[in-house]
Design a protein around this motif. Structure first.
Motif, PDB file in Angstrom:
ATOM      1  N   GLY A   1       0.823  -1.131  -0.122  1.00 21.96           N
ATOM      2  CA  GLY A   1       0.007   0.025  -0.137  1.00 21.96           C
ATOM      3  C   GLY A   1       0.736   1.166  -0.141  1.00 21.96           C
ATOM      4  N   LEU A   2       1.939   1.208   0.664  1.00 24.23           N
ATOM      5  CA  LEU A   2       2.858   2.372   0.934  1.00 24.23           C
ATOM      6  C   LEU A   2       3.603   2.637  -0.481  1.00 24.23           C
ATOM      7  N   GLY A   3       4.055   1.571  -1.082  1.00 20.28           N
ATOM      8  CA  GLY A   3       4.574   1.670  -2.296  1.00 20.28           C
ATOM      9  C   GLY A   3       3.813   2.268  -3.377  1.00 20.28           C
ATOM     10  N   ILE A   4       2.578   1.809  -3.385  1.00 20.62           N
ATOM     11  CA  ILE A   4       1.516   2.496  -4.377  1.00 20.62           C
ATOM     12  C   ILE A   4       1.220   3.955  -4.138  1.00 20.62           C
ATOM     13  N   ALA A   5       1.168   4.135  -2.759  1.00 16.64           N
ATOM     14  CA  ALA A   5       0.748   5.308  -2.300  1.00 16.64           C
ATOM     15  C   ALA A   5       1.794   6.349  -2.686  1.00 16.64           C
ATOM     16  N   ALA A   6       3.096   5.896  -2.545  1.00 18.38           N
ATOM     17  CA  ALA A   6       4.262   6.842  -3.202  1.00 18.38           C
ATOM     18  C   ALA A   6       4.150   6.839  -4.622  1.00 18.38           C
ATOM     19  N   LEU A   7       3.879   6.022  -5.202  1.00 18.58           N
ATOM     20  CA  LEU A   7       3.699   5.908  -6.728  1.00 18.58           C
ATOM     21  C   LEU A   7       2.737   7.106  -7.162  1.00 18.58           C
ATOM     22  N   LEU A   8       1.661   6.973  -6.449  1.00 22.72           N
ATOM     23  CA  LEU A   8       0.389   7.711  -6.831  1.00 22.72           C
ATOM     24  C   LEU A   8       0.909   9.267  -6.382  1.00 22.72           C
ATOM     25  N   PHE A   9       1.527   9.510  -5.453  1.00 21.28           N
ATOM     26  CA  PHE A   9       2.111  10.637  -4.931  1.00 21.28           C
ATOM     27  C   PHE A   9       2.861  11.438  -6.025  1.00 21.28           C
TER      28      PHE A   9
END
Lengths: 305, 305
Positions: B23-31
């Protein structure tokens, strides 16, 4: 056998040899342009700074708490500009290091090949955006956004410049970190998986420690990037020299000061003109230290396996 | 019983952490992706209304609604020609030297460490070099040629590194085959290695130029004028000798400088101009980057050694 053909062949070989030599010299002299550039930078910065330090003592330069080079009572305390540079860089790194590292771990250890193939070009495009555009974005988009949360924030502030600078550095940190992590041999991961580790445990306990010097290189090069960044801070953090470490203040950085002075018409040879070279020398030395550290750390992770 | 329960709990926790990190990784990507989108939408929202044909054919003006970017884009184009003409031959030649000719000695190590360091020198320091050397020592003035040379030095490391990587990817058997047929070193390089590495070199050149096109700090530092209501003289004339090199020493303005100038004005109307110009600049750099990424993608797919 007649002599002529042999002599002709020998002459041809000689001319061919000479041509090869000339080409090699031309190629070498091109490669030396890089060395000449470094020499040129050091020469110009040192030459103008020496004139500057002839008039201003180096102790004042390092200890004075005011930076007012164009006033009738001039003060030249580099710490005033350095504080702006350090504060904005620190904010940038608070964004770039966590986001960049998470992204790198995710892309290297978790993401499928397809996600990686889509994500990397997007990050590259983000890295390709001109910094002046990021500056515009910080001033006219991020600052108004932050004002909703914190209404007293001045129009120019280190916080918004630092945050945007952080986003700008994310692709840089994530690509070097990812390279470092992918250089870790598969057998190390397989060993951990065989012991029943999850992907996160493999990533944090095996891959990250093994790629540590590469990660450190990424961070250090990120710092060097942040310290040298110019247009974002020049546009969004203001041009007022201010000895502060408060992110919500406005303050000029070393780079913003150089831009501000160069934009005006200072006569060649005046003290004001020389200050930008002294400021530039400080900046150059600062980034040189970081770059060399990063260079040797990167070399180490390439050679380790 | 309790031992296996404890084990199960540990496994559940480890798996949950694993998911949280995804989830964190996807959040960073989305950011990262959402910053990109926000930046783009912000510029389109503010600047779209100003993007009409007149914007490209008018000079800068004191009245925002009549101001255009004619001098800016022509200036950018002229500077890029000089940059490419200087950086490409020198950069490619250096790359060839380092990969195909350079002996392993102190001199080569010195050149390598120099290129690595130059890649990390802040762009504004190149501006100071140009100000001290090109403007004041060589007397070239704040002209197209000064800006072109400065940006050429700035992107030289990018071109060199790309050339070296492209050349390194050419397998040794190609070189051996050329040598076996009696080719000299230069014949081997120019007839075999260079054609194979051309797409890779081209990618590097485009990425370098897309960086140069958005660079603001160095050309502000050399003292480029922000308000220019004329174009450099045309390079081609109707009378013999048909070529005119006066454009090289002409004063100029460029896209990033125009944006910087409009951004630092207090009137809101100029802000729309700034975002319209920023949009044009971003589209230009994105197009160049997209071409480079596409080239590299094709290259990877088509070559099977």
């Amino acid at each position: 056998m007649s002599q002529a053909p042999i002599a002709g062949r020998l002459a041809y070989r000689r001319s061919r040899h000479i041509r090869e030599q000339i080409i090699e010299w031309l190629l070498l002299s091109s490669a030396l342009v890089a060395v000449a550039t470094t020499v040129g930078i050091v020469f110009i910065l040192v030459k103008e700074s020496l004139v500057f330090f002839g008039q201003v003592s180096i102790i004042d330069f390092l200890t004075d708490s005011q930076w007012t080079p164009l006033f009738s009572d001039p003060h030249f305390g580099i710490w005033v500009l350095l504080s702006g540079t350090l504060t904005s860089s620190a904010i940038a790194l608070c964004v770039a290091i966590p986001v960049g590292t998470t992204l790198a771990i995710y892309l290297s250890e978790f993401a499928s090949a397809r996600v990686r193939e889509t994500a990397k070009p997007i990050l590259e495009l983000l890295a390709g955006i001109p910094t002046i555009v990021f500056g515009y974005f910080a001033l006219f988009f991020v600052t108004p956004l932050l004002k909703i949360i914190y209404p007293e924030l001045p129009g120019f502030n280190l916080l918004s410049a630092g945050l945007v600078m952080g986003v700008m550095i994310v692709p840089y940190i994530s690509s070097i970190s990812e390279d470092a992590m992918r250089a870790v041999p598969m057998s190390l991961r397989e060993g951990a998986y065989a012991m029943g580790a999850t992907r996160l445990q493999v990533a944090l306990n095996v891959v990250v420690p093994a790629a540590f010097s590469g990660l450190a290189a990424a961070y250090i090069l990120g710092i060097s990037r942040a310290v040298g960044e110019t247009m974002i801070v020049a546009v969004a953090a203001g041009m007022q020299p201010n000895l502060t470490f408060n992110p919500t203040d406005q303050a000029a950085t070393i780079t913003a000061y150089i831009v501000q002075v160069a934009k005006g018409d200072l006569p060649h040879g005046s003290v004001g003109y020389q200050t930008i070279f002294a400021a530039g020398l400080t900046l150059f030395l600062l980034t040189l230290v970081f770059n060399l550290m990063g260079y040797f750390l990167r070399k180490r992770f390439r050679e380790e396996y | 019983m309790s031992v296996s329960e404890g084990l199960r709990a540990t496994i559940t926790r480890a798996k949950r952490n694993d998911l949280i990190f995804v989830g964190l990784g996807i959040a960073a990507l989305l950011f990262a992706a959402s910053t990109f989108v926000a930046l783009f939408l912000d510029m389109v929202g503010d600047g779209m209304s100003r993007l009409n044909p007149g914007f490209f054919t008018e000079f800068a003006s004191r009245r925002a609604e009549r101001a255009g970017i004619l001098a800016a884009w022509v200036g950018t184009f002229a500077v890029m020609i000089v940059t490419a003409l200087v950086a490409v031959p020198i950069g490619v030649a250096s790359g060839i030297y380092l990969e195909e000719y350079a002996p392993k000695n102190k001199m080569t190590a010195l050149i390598e460490i120099n290129i690595n360091n130059l890649a990390g020198v802040p762009s504004i320091v190149y501006g100071l070099l140009a100000l001290g050397l090109f403007v004041h020592t060589f007397g070239l003035g704040a002209s197209v040629q000064t800006a072109g040379l400065t940006l050429a030095l700035l992107i030289l490391p990018v071109v060199i590194v790309a050339t070296r990587e492209a050349i390194r990817a050419v397998p040794g058997s190609i070189r051996e085959a050329a040598y076996a047929l009696g080719a000299t070193r230069w014949q081997m390089v120019s007839d075999h290695v260079l054609p194979y590495s051309m797409p890779g070199i081209l990618t590097g050149v485009i990425i370098g130029l897309s960086r140069a096109i958005g660079e603001t700090a160095p050309i502000v530092t050399i003292g480029a004028v922000t308000f220019i209501a004329f174009l450099p003289p045309a390079p081609v004339t109707s009378s013999p000798p048909f070529l005119n090199f006066d454009w090289l020493s002409s004063p100029f303005t460029a896209m990033p400088i125009q944006i910087f100038n409009w951004t630092s004005r207090p009137e809101e109307a100029f802000q729309a101009n700034a975002s319209a110009a920023a949009l044009v600049l971003v589209v230009m750099t994105l197009l160049m980057n997209a071409i480079a990424i596409w080239l590299r993608y094709r290259l990877r797919r088509n070559l099977n050694w």
